[in-house]
Enzyme design. Sequence first.
Site, PDB file in Angstrom:
ATOM      1  N   SER A 126      -2.126   1.760  -3.453  1.00 33.62           N
ATOM      2  CA  SER A 126      -1.934   1.169  -2.124  1.00 33.62           C
ATOM      3  C   SER A 126      -2.565   1.951  -0.981  1.00 33.62           C
ATOM      4  O   SER A 126      -2.498   1.512   0.173  1.00 33.62           O
ATOM      5  CB  SER A 126      -0.433   0.999  -1.846  1.00 33.62           C
ATOM      6  OG  SER A 126       0.079  -0.091  -2.578  1.00 33.62           O
ATOM      7  N   LYS A 129      -4.689  -0.085   1.299  1.00 31.25           N
ATOM      8  CA  LYS A 129      -4.263  -0.860   2.471  1.00 31.25           C
ATOM      9  C   LYS A 129      -4.783  -0.284   3.791  1.00 31.25           C
ATOM     10  O   LYS A 129      -4.780  -0.988   4.807  1.00 31.25           O
ATOM     11  CB  LYS A 129      -2.744  -0.971   2.495  1.00 31.25           C
ATOM     12  CG  LYS A 129      -2.186  -1.826   1.350  1.00 31.25           C
ATOM     13  CD  LYS A 129      -0.680  -1.982   1.446  1.00 31.25           C
ATOM     14  CE  LYS A 129      -0.133  -2.901   0.372  1.00 31.25           C
ATOM     15  NZ  LYS A 129      -0.071  -2.271  -0.965  1.00 31.25           N
ATOM     16  N   SER A 181       4.253  -0.871   2.661  1.00 32.14           N
ATOM     17  CA  SER A 181       3.327  -1.174   1.562  1.00 32.14           C
ATOM     18  C   SER A 181       3.625  -2.534   0.933  1.00 32.14           C
ATOM     19  O   SER A 181       3.559  -2.693  -0.286  1.00 32.14           O
ATOM     20  CB  SER A 181       3.369  -0.079   0.496  1.00 32.14           C
ATOM     21  OG  SER A 181       2.137   0.010  -0.183  1.00 32.14           O
ATOM     22  N   LYS A 286      -0.613   7.101   4.234  1.00 32.82           N
ATOM     23  CA  LYS A 286      -0.415   5.977   3.313  1.00 32.82           C
ATOM     24  C   LYS A 286      -0.108   6.528   1.930  1.00 32.82           C
ATOM     25  O   LYS A 286      -0.729   7.487   1.473  1.00 32.82           O
ATOM     26  CB  LYS A 286      -1.671   5.086   3.236  1.00 32.82           C
ATOM     27  CG  LYS A 286      -1.408   3.788   2.471  1.00 32.82           C
ATOM     28  CD  LYS A 286      -0.489   2.872   3.246  1.00 32.82           C
ATOM     29  CE  LYS A 286       0.072   1.751   2.385  1.00 32.82           C
ATOM     30  NZ  LYS A 286       1.127   2.214   1.449  1.00 32.82           N
TER      31      LYS A 286
END
Length: 346
Positions: A126, A129, A181, A286
């Site tokens: 993720s 993202k 997320s 992140k």
Amino acid sequence: MLKVLEGIFRMHLNRLSILILTMVFACGASLNAPAIAASQDREKKPKTNKVVVRTTKSTKQQKAVRVTVTRSSEPAPPHPSFATALGLRGQHDELSLKSSVAMVVNQDTQEVYFEKNSSVSLPIASITKLMTAMVVLDSKLPLDETIVINADDVRSYAKSRLAGGTVMTREEALLLALMSSENRAAYTLARNYPGGVSGFVDAMNRKARELGMDHSHFADPTGLMSENVASAEDLARMLSAAYQYKMIREFSTWPDLTMVIANRPQKFLNTNRLVRSGDMNIGLQKTGFINAAGKCLVMQARVNNTPLLLVFLDSVGTQSRFADAVRVRDWYERMPSGTQPVRRLM
């Protein structure tokens, strides 16, 4: 000439290894597809749910984050991570990090002060993202435009608290994708892009090339596909670029969010415990996890009044990536004045 040939050989060997491992994961996914499809066919037709968002930040309180992490009873994943298959996991380094890949870069000077397997391309989960957010914001599409979680989103990503029919603005979906997320939020952002998901993925790869991410590739907007790969060097470049977007800085460091969906309040938490604890001065972050990638974390954090780009891939255990970040912070704070960098990020 020998060094050039050796570099070319290593690059092709690395790409061949990634290709073979991707095929192994793809076979495993195809075996599970019928069971997943059968489960999804039993889902009821969703109702349209209006979303009310309360975007109030919680007050951060300083909490100590453990540097020693023990997870003796944690079950082994069904498939080894790519880094494990390549023999990268468990390699010793001077900081005793639990991550197979790590990098510490001065954001202002691009000087590298620590690196571990930084040139190897691996799945990034993720962390993807961050690229998704940049493509959305670069598109200049109206952030107040409403988008709907539809049946395609539900079929693609079975686990989510955003039920089919949920209506939200593009800005709210971006907040959930970065902070919590949320995969359905990220996917519907791509689906509502000119050209749909395929056009969005093309834009992600164009953006990567513009940033000089020469060892990266994107196949989907969420990171759940193991074909989304990058090296730590490329992720440092992506971190630095994402930091230029005020909304990405703000949304990725939002501690929690309460959303009212179908008259029921639901609380979404930031996936980074260091953000929730306020233990570090984090400007952007992140997290990510799939079996192929292991536990991952990227952050921009200020240490000793220096903006650092931190990358940790394939960390062992649920909390080890956060403990690795604290180790790096403590190490950098004790670093003698005048210490020379390892090299400069080109």
